[in-house]
Design an enzyme around this catalytic site. Structure first.
Site, short mmCIF file in Angstrom:
data_model
loop_
_atom_site.label_atom_id
_atom_site.label_comp_id
_atom_site.label_asym_id
_atom_site.label_seq_id
_atom_site.Cartn_x
_atom_site.Cartn_y
_atom_site.Cartn_z
N HIS B 367 0.81 -1.23 0.00
CA HIS B 367 0.00 0.00 0.00
C HIS B 367 0.85 1.28 0.00
CE1 HIS B 367 -3.72 2.08 0.15
NE2 HIS B 367 -4.41 1.17 0.80
N ASP B 371 -2.62 2.43 -4.31
CA ASP B 371 -3.85 2.56 -3.55
C ASP B 371 -4.86 1.57 -4.12
OD1 ASP B 371 -2.76 4.51 -1.97
OD2 ASP B 371 -3.44 6.13 -3.28
#
Lengths: 225, 396
Positions: B367, B371
Site C-alpha cells: 500500500h 492505492d
C-alpha cells in the site's frame, strides 16, 4: 525413547601439512576405508601456499604468469577448477564410504555445502548455496570451495569412497585469489570470515564446529524428549 | 566379443558427465573393477571401474567431451563368459533429494533406515511373531514403537502417534531464506488485499478444444496458468505502478515485465522468472514456464533464472485453494494468485441461473506504492482479459 547411535567418525586435526603429503595420506586412508578397516574420517588441516587444479586447462584460469604466482601449481585428481590453499584457510577432507552413509555422489556434495552454511551460521555469517555454482557464498562472494573425488580404490570387493572435500576461508590473505580465476568463475569474488567478522575465530575453532556439523550430516538424528 | 562401455548413472539429478581423463589407452589390458576413466560432474570426479575384463579396443568419447547418461564411452574386447559388474556409484538410501533434508535428519544408512525400530522393539516383534516390515511406525520419524508391534500382534489398528518426542529440524538453506524474506515483507510492507471473480467458461472451452493439438505441436501440456500469465503480463503494461518497486526514498517503475512464477519444490518455494513475459504468446509462456518449473524441481535453476522478477504470479489453485492471501515478494509492488477453477451456479442475463466455470483471482499489494483504486483497476483489467478468452482466441 533412545536416540540413534552416531556412526563413528574419526576426526583428525593435522595442523599445517604440505599438499602432496595430505594427498598421499588421503589415498592411503581411502584404501583402508574401502576395505572396511577404518571408520569414516575427517581430516582438518591448513596447507602451505599452493594452487591446485583439476586435470585440464589450468593456465586459462591464471591472471598472472606462473612465475608471478608465488606458490606452486599442483595438478590434483579432484573435481573442480583451479583454487588456492594456504595458511588461514581451513581444509577439510572427508574419507567417507558413500553407501554406508546412505548417500549418492550429488547428495554428498550438497551435504558438504550445507555443512558449510550451517557452520557459518554458528558464527553469525549468513552463507548460502547457489544452483549450478557448487560451493558456499556470502552474497556474491565465495567463502568456501568444494572439490570431491569418488572412487573405488579397493576394486570390486571394496566400497565407493570419497576423497578431497572443502576449503573454507577463515583468515586467509585474499590477495592469493586475485592471481587466478577461482574455480573458473570469472564474475564473482572471494571472501573470508575475517573479512566479514570484527573478531575472526581461529582456524582450529572453525574446524571444531565444522567437524560437529559434518558428523550431524553423516547421520545423527536429533531427537529431543 | 565387444563390450560397449556406457556412462552409468553417476548421481541423483545428474544427466551427463564430462570425460576428465582416460586411465587406460587403446590396446591396454583392463581387469574387471580396475579404474578405467574419470568422469567429472558438478565438482565431483568419479573414477569408474571397468565392468568387464578385456582389452580396451577403442575410446569413443575423448577427454573433454560431455556424454549423456547411457552414452557410449569406449569399446572393450571382452574376455568371454563374464557377467558385467554394476559400476554405478551408490545412490541415496531415501528417495528424498538431499537439499530437502535438513542437516541432522538424515538416517544412518540403509540397514538401519529400513528397520526403524530399537533392539527392544525388534525383540518384542520376534516374541510375538510380528513381521516388522509390515508394521507402520507411529513413533517419531515413523519409527516402530512397542505399541505398534502389540497392535499388529493383536490385529488391532495402531494407536495414534505418540507425542513423546518432538523432532528438531535445524533451519537451513531455502527454508531459512524463505523465512527471512517472508518476515521482512510481512513486517515492512503494509499489505492490502483484493479478490475478484472471473467467469472463465470461454477459457475452459478454449483449453479443452486446443489441448490435444497443443501438446502435439509444442510438446507441453496446455494448462490455465500460461493464459493467466499472458493476461497478467499484458495488463501490467498499462498499470506501471503495479510493475514497480519500493525504495525508501523513491518508487521505481520497471520498464520490463519479468514475471516470477511461484513453484513448489521438495526444497521449498522457488520463484523462477520469465524474462520479458509481455513479449511472449500464451504458447511461448507455456513452454518457458514448463521448462523453468522442471528445472526448479530438478534443482537446476541458474542464478539468472531466479533474479530480476518485477511481479509474481502464484498458482494457488494447483493445490485446490479457491481464495488466498499471498505475501508480496520483497522488492515488488504486488503478487497475484490464480485460484482453482470450479463450476459454480451464476446469474446470467436478467434472471437465469447457469452452471459456469468460475475462478477467483487475488491480489496482495504494497500500500506504500499503490492505492486500492489502482490495484482494483489492474485486477479488473486481468479479469476482463480472462473473460474475453474463448474458442478462436489467439494462443500462438
Amino acid at each position: 525413547m533412545t536416540t540413534d547411535t552416531t556412526p563413528t567418525l574419526d576426526v583428525r586435526w593435522l595442523g599445517r601439512v604440505g599438499y602432496e603429503d595430505a594427498w598421499s595420506l588421503q589415498r592411503e586412508l581411502a584404501l583402508q576405508r574401502a576395505h572396511g578397516e577404518i571408520p569414516d574420517a575427517l581430516l582438518l588441516l591448513e596447507h602451505d601456499p599452493v594452487y591446485t587444479t583439476g586435470h585440464r586447462d589450468a593456465d586459462s584460469n591464471l591472471r598472472v604468469s606462473r612465475e608471478m604466482l608465488g606458490a606452486p601449481i599442483v595438478p590434483s585428481d579432484r573435481g573442480g577448477d583451479i583454487t588456492f590453499h594456504g595458511p588461514g584457510q581451513l581444509v577439510a577432507y572427508g574419507i567417507v564410504d558413500l553407501k554406508a552413509a546412505g548417500l549418492g555422489v550429488v547428495g554428498y556434495v550438497r551435504g558438504l555445502e550445507q555443512v558449510i552454511v550451517d557452520t557459518m551460521a554458528e558464527f553469525g555469517i549468513e552463507a548460502g548455496t547457489e544452483c549450478g555454482l557448487t560451493g558456499a557464498w556470502v552474497g556474491d562472494e565465495k567463502i568456501a570451495a568444494i572439490g570431491v573425488r569418488v572412487g573405488r580404490p579397493a576394486g570390486g570387493a571394496g566400497a565407493w569412497v570419497t576423497t578431497h572435500g572443502l576449503a573454507l576461508n577463515v583468515n586467509v590473505d585474499l590477495g592469493w585469489f586475485e592471481r587466478i580465476v577461482p574455480c573458473g568463475i570469472s564474475d564473482r569474488g572471494v571472501t573470508s570470515m575475517a573479512h566479514l567478522l570484527r573478531k575472526p575465530p581461529s582456524v582450529r575453532e572453525v574446524g571444531e564446529r565444522l567437524a560437529s556439523q559434518f558428523r550431524n550430516f553423516l547421520g545423527h538424528r536429533i531427537v529431543t524428549n | 566379443m565387444t563390450y560397449t562401455l556406457m556412462l552409468p548413472e553417476i548421481g541423483e539429478t545428474v544427466t551427463e558427465g564430462t570425460i576428465e581423463r582416460w586411465l587406460k589407452q587403446p590396446g591396454d589390458e583392463v581387469k574387471k573393477y580396475e579404474p578405467i576413466v574419470e568422469i567429472n560432474t558438478d565438482k565431483v570426479d568419479v573414477e569408474l571401474p571397468c565392468p568387464v575384463s578385456g582389452t580396451l579396443k577403442e575410446i569413443v568419447a575423448q577427454e573433454g567431451e560431455t556424454v549423456e547418461i547411457g552414452g557410449t564411452l569406449a569399446l572393450i574386447d571382452e574376455v568371454a563368459g563374464e557377467t558385467p559388474a554394476d559400476i554405478s556409484p551408490p545412490k541415496p538410501s531415501d528417495a528424498e533429494p538431499p537439499a530437502a533434508t535438513p542437516t541432522g535428519s538424515r538416517g544412518t544408512g540403509r540397514a538401519k533406515e529400513r528397520r526403524r525400530a530399537t533392539p527392544r522393539v525388534t525383540n518384542l516383534a520376534g516374541e510375538l511373531g510380528v513381521d516388522l516390515d509390515a508394521v507402520t511406525g507411529t513413533g517419531p520419524g515413523g519409527r516402530i514403537v512397542e505399541d505398534d508391534v502389540r497392535a499388529a500382534a493383536s490385529g488391532a489398528p495402531a494407536a495414534k502417534p505418540t507425542a513423546s518426542a518432538d523432532e528438531t529440524i535445524p533451519l537451513t538453506g531455502v527454508r531459512r531464506t524463505i523465512a527471512q524474506r517472508m518476515s521482512e515483507s510481512a513486517f515492512t510492507a503494509p499489505t492490502a488485499w483484493l479478490a475478484m471473480e472471473a467467469d472463465v467458461t470461454g477459457l475452459a472451452e478454449l483449453r479443452r478444444e486446443r489441448r490435444e493439438a497443443f501438446r502435439e505441436r509444442h510438446g507441453v501440456d496446455l494448462t490455465y496458468l500460461p493464459f493467466m500469465a499472458h493476461a497478467v503480463s499484458q495488463a501490467l503494461k498499462g498499470h506501471p505502478y503495479v510493475n514497480a518497486s519500493w525504495h525508501e526514498d523513491k518508487i521505481v517503475l520497471k520498464k520490463r515485465v519479468n514475471l516470477g512464477i511461484a513453484v513448489a519444490t521438495d526444497r521449498g518455494l522457488l520463484v523462477p522468472v520469465v524474462t520479458d513475459a509481455d513479449t511472449l504468446s500464451v504458447a511461448g509462456l507455456a513452454k518457458a514456464m514448463t521448462s523453468l518449473g522442471e528445472r526448479a524441481r530438478d534443482n537446476k535453476l541458474t542464478l539468472d533464472d531466479v533474479q530480476g522478477g518485477t511481479f509474481t504470479l502464484d498458482n494457488t489453485g494447483a493445490f485446490g485453494s479457491i481464495i488466498s492471501k499471498p505475501i508480496v515478494n520483497l522488492g515488488q509492488a504486488a503478487i497475484i494468485t490464480l485460484e482453482a477453477i470450479t463450476r459454480r451456479p451464476r446469474v446470467v442475463g436478467e434472471d437465469a441461473i447457469a452452471v459456469r466455470s468460475v475462478v477467483t483471482i487475488c491480489l496482495s499489494f504494497d500500500h506504500r506504492i499503490l492505492d486500492g483504486h489502482q490495484a482494483g483497476a489492474f485486477l479488473n483489467d486481468v479479469k476482463d482479459r480472462l473473460e474475453a478468452l474463448g474458442p478462436g482466441s489467439e494462443i500462438d
